[in-house]
Motif scaffolding. Structure first.
Motif, PDB file in Angstrom:
ATOM      1  N   UNK A 170       6.717 -11.814   0.393  1.00 22.67           N
ATOM      2  CA  UNK A 170       6.329 -10.528  -0.185  1.00 22.67           C
ATOM      3  C   UNK A 170       7.483 -10.043  -1.046  1.00 22.67           C
ATOM      4  N   UNK A 171       7.157  -9.364  -2.139  1.00 19.66           N
ATOM      5  CA  UNK A 171       8.170  -8.834  -3.050  1.00 19.66           C
ATOM      6  C   UNK A 171       8.066  -7.311  -3.102  1.00 19.66           C
ATOM      7  N   UNK A 172       9.220  -6.668  -3.096  1.00 22.09           N
ATOM      8  CA  UNK A 172       9.256  -5.211  -3.205  1.00 22.09           C
ATOM      9  C   UNK A 172       9.058  -4.781  -4.656  1.00 22.09           C
ATOM     10  N   UNK A 173       8.496  -3.588  -4.812  1.00 17.21           N
ATOM     11  CA  UNK A 173       8.364  -2.920  -6.113  1.00 17.21           C
ATOM     12  C   UNK A 173       7.653  -3.786  -7.154  1.00 17.21           C
ATOM     13  N   UNK A 174       6.786  -4.656  -6.691  1.00 15.13           N
ATOM     14  CA  UNK A 174       5.989  -5.505  -7.576  1.00 15.13           C
ATOM     15  C   UNK A 174       4.551  -4.991  -7.523  1.00 15.13           C
ATOM     16  N   UNK A 175       4.097  -4.411  -8.622  1.00 10.23           N
ATOM     17  CA  UNK A 175       2.770  -3.789  -8.654  1.00 10.23           C
ATOM     18  C   UNK A 175       1.676  -4.853  -8.666  1.00 10.23           C
ATOM     19  N   UNK A 176       0.722  -4.700  -7.757  1.00  8.49           N
ATOM     20  CA  UNK A 176      -0.432  -5.593  -7.661  1.00  8.49           C
ATOM     21  C   UNK A 176      -1.685  -4.795  -7.986  1.00  8.49           C
ATOM     22  N   UNK A 177      -2.505  -5.310  -8.893  1.00 11.94           N
ATOM     23  CA  UNK A 177      -3.765  -4.637  -9.195  1.00 11.94           C
ATOM     24  C   UNK A 177      -4.805  -5.094  -8.181  1.00 11.94           C
ATOM     25  N   UNK A 178      -5.294  -4.150  -7.382  1.00 10.90           N
ATOM     26  CA  UNK A 178      -6.299  -4.456  -6.368  1.00 10.90           C
ATOM     27  C   UNK A 178      -7.669  -4.629  -7.009  1.00 10.90           C
ATOM     28  N   UNK A 179      -7.990  -3.720  -7.896  1.00 15.68           N
ATOM     29  CA  UNK A 179      -9.190  -3.757  -8.727  1.00 15.68           C
ATOM     30  C   UNK A 179      -8.903  -2.826  -9.892  1.00 15.68           C
ATOM     31  N   UNK A 180      -9.771  -2.799 -10.889  1.00 13.67           N
ATOM     32  CA  UNK A 180      -9.484  -2.084 -12.126  1.00 13.67           C
ATOM     33  C   UNK A 180      -9.043  -0.641 -11.879  1.00 13.67           C
ATOM     34  N   UNK A 181      -7.826  -0.344 -12.336  1.00 10.76           N
ATOM     35  CA  UNK A 181      -7.299   1.007 -12.242  1.00 10.76           C
ATOM     36  C   UNK A 181      -6.662   1.369 -10.906  1.00 10.76           C
ATOM     37  N   UNK A 182      -6.644   0.444  -9.968  1.00 11.20           N
ATOM     38  CA  UNK A 182      -6.087   0.717  -8.643  1.00 11.20           C
ATOM     39  C   UNK A 182      -5.018  -0.307  -8.304  1.00 11.20           C
ATOM     40  N   UNK A 183      -3.841   0.207  -7.926  1.00  9.00           N
ATOM     41  CA  UNK A 183      -2.675  -0.641  -7.747  1.00  9.00           C
ATOM     42  C   UNK A 183      -2.025  -0.387  -6.402  1.00  9.00           C
ATOM     43  N   UNK A 184      -1.166  -1.317  -6.021  1.00 11.52           N
ATOM     44  CA  UNK A 184      -0.451  -1.206  -4.767  1.00 11.52           C
ATOM     45  C   UNK A 184       0.961  -1.744  -4.965  1.00 11.52           C
ATOM     46  N   UNK A 185       1.926  -1.070  -4.341  1.00 15.46           N
ATOM     47  CA  UNK A 185       3.330  -1.480  -4.397  1.00 15.46           C
ATOM     48  C   UNK A 185       3.898  -1.413  -2.989  1.00 15.46           C
ATOM     49  N   UNK A 186       4.665  -2.421  -2.621  1.00 17.22           N
ATOM     50  CA  UNK A 186       5.379  -2.386  -1.345  1.00 17.22           C
ATOM     51  C   UNK A 186       6.769  -1.835  -1.631  1.00 17.22           C
ATOM     52  N   UNK A 187       7.099  -0.732  -0.981  1.00 19.20           N
ATOM     53  CA  UNK A 187       8.377  -0.058  -1.178  1.00 19.20           C
ATOM     54  C   UNK A 187       9.498  -0.837  -0.492  1.00 19.20           C
ATOM     55  N   UNK A 188      10.646  -0.858  -1.139  1.00 24.74           N
ATOM     56  CA  UNK A 188      11.813  -1.516  -0.553  1.00 24.74           C
ATOM     57  C   UNK A 188      12.072  -0.929   0.834  1.00 24.74           C
ATOM     58  N   UNK A 189      12.244  -1.796   1.818  1.00 25.22           N
ATOM     59  CA  UNK A 189      12.489  -1.373   3.189  1.00 25.22           C
ATOM     60  C   UNK A 189      11.241  -1.294   4.052  1.00 25.22           C
ATOM     61  N   UNK A 190      10.068  -1.581   3.485  1.00 29.12           N
ATOM     62  CA  UNK A 190       8.818  -1.447   4.233  1.00 29.12           C
ATOM     63  C   UNK A 190       8.738  -2.377   5.443  1.00 29.12           C
ATOM     64  N   UNK A 191       9.479  -3.479   5.421  1.00 28.81           N
ATOM     65  CA  UNK A 191       9.444  -4.441   6.533  1.00 28.81           C
ATOM     66  C   UNK A 191      10.550  -4.206   7.559  1.00 28.81           C
ATOM     67  N   UNK A 192      11.463  -3.304   7.291  1.00 29.41           N
ATOM     68  CA  UNK A 192      12.672  -3.161   8.115  1.00 29.41           C
ATOM     69  C   UNK A 192      12.399  -2.969   9.601  1.00 29.41           C
ATOM     70  N   UNK A 193      11.406  -2.172   9.962  1.00 27.70           N
ATOM     71  CA  UNK A 193      11.158  -1.870  11.375  1.00 27.70           C
ATOM     72  C   UNK A 193      10.341  -2.940  12.089  1.00 27.70           C
ATOM     73  N   UNK A 194       9.816  -3.909  11.371  1.00 30.74           N
ATOM     74  CA  UNK A 194       8.922  -4.898  11.974  1.00 30.74           C
ATOM     75  C   UNK A 194       9.592  -6.258  12.182  1.00 30.74           C
ATOM     76  N   UNK A 195      10.795  -6.429  11.690  1.00 30.29           N
ATOM     77  CA  UNK A 195      11.450  -7.745  11.729  1.00 30.29           C
ATOM     78  C   UNK A 195      11.827  -8.201  13.136  1.00 30.29           C
ATOM     79  N   UNK A 196      11.894  -7.300  14.087  1.00 34.07           N
ATOM     80  CA  UNK A 196      12.240  -7.680  15.459  1.00 34.07           C
ATOM     81  C   UNK A 196      11.010  -8.057  16.278  1.00 34.07           C
ATOM     82  N   UNK A 197       9.819  -7.918  15.720  1.00 35.74           N
ATOM     83  CA  UNK A 197       8.578  -8.288  16.410  1.00 35.74           C
ATOM     84  C   UNK A 197       8.425  -9.798  16.497  1.00 35.74           C
ATOM     85  N   UNK A 198       7.524 -10.240  17.369  1.00 33.83           N
ATOM     86  CA  UNK A 198       7.186 -11.653  17.495  1.00 33.83           C
ATOM     87  C   UNK A 198       6.119 -11.989  16.451  1.00 33.83           C
TER      88      UNK A 198
END
Length: 195
Positions: free
Chosen positions: A35-63
């Motif tokens: 996964x890449x941070x701050x990389x805009x993905x077009x979900x469908x026309x006119x609608x986008x999604x971005x993963x913010x830097x640090x979004x994975x920080x709290x989940x890295x200790x999970x199994x």
């Protein structure tokens, strides 16, 4: 903006690094960004999604598991036992998978080495996100926190229609709320004129 309970899947093309140590040739490693941070993905026309830097920080200790094509029968590694190592850096989520000595992992290693398979994906739930209305009339979701379940080396990107439908439903609800707010404001103005 609330919690989303359904598992989400995102895919993208990546460059996997393949290693095989001369000292231990039976040990094969596949690694790359899932996964890449701050990389805009077009979900469908006119609608986008971005993963913010640090979004994975709290989940890295999970199994977390590494899978082939999101298939739980093809486990490639697991963070609990160290065969999957995850780290988040300034660029995104990076994973190192020490492949098991199984027929399917041997096949996958050969396919990745030849370049037949070069896509990555991850399965997750959204813990925190913000929705922004764009000047163009579209929408952009910023995912601020992710609950990661699995990463996958994938043959084809398999963007789930359910995710797109869920986002479309959110837009529909937002538009209905805006119309209600406009009606309420207009009704107040009319009541003020009738006094």
């Amino acid at each position: 903006m609330g919690h989303q309970r359904n598992k989400n899947i995102r895919d993208f093309r990546t460059k996997f690094n393949i290693t095989r140590d001369e000292q231990t040739p039976e040990e094969r490693v596949v690694e790359g960004y899932f996964a890449l941070y701050e990389s805009e993905t077009e979900l469908f026309e006119g609608s986008y999604e971005i993963i913010t830097k640090g979004a994975f920080d709290k989940t890295l200790t999970k199994d977390v598991r590494a899978l082939w094509n999101h298939n739980t029968q093809y486990v490639l590694g697991r963070s609990k036992n160290g065969s999957l190592q995850l780290r988040a850096d300034d660029k995104g989520l990076f994973a190192t998978i020490s492949l098991p000595n199984t027929q399917y992992a041997n096949d996958l290693y050969e396919l990745v080495t030849r370049g037949d398979i070069d896509q990555a994906s991850f399965g997750f739930n959204i813990i925190d996100e913000d929705l922004e209305e764009l000047a163009s009339g579209g929408y952009r979701w910023r995912i601020n926190e992710i609950d990661l379940h699995e990463i996958s080396v994938v043959t084809f990107p398999a963007y789930e229609n359910t995710t797109v439908q869920a986002r479309e439903k959110q837009i529909e609800q937002l538009q209905q709320r805006k119309i209600k707010e406009q009606k309420d404001a207009l009704s107040k103005r009319l009541k003020g004129l009738n006094k």
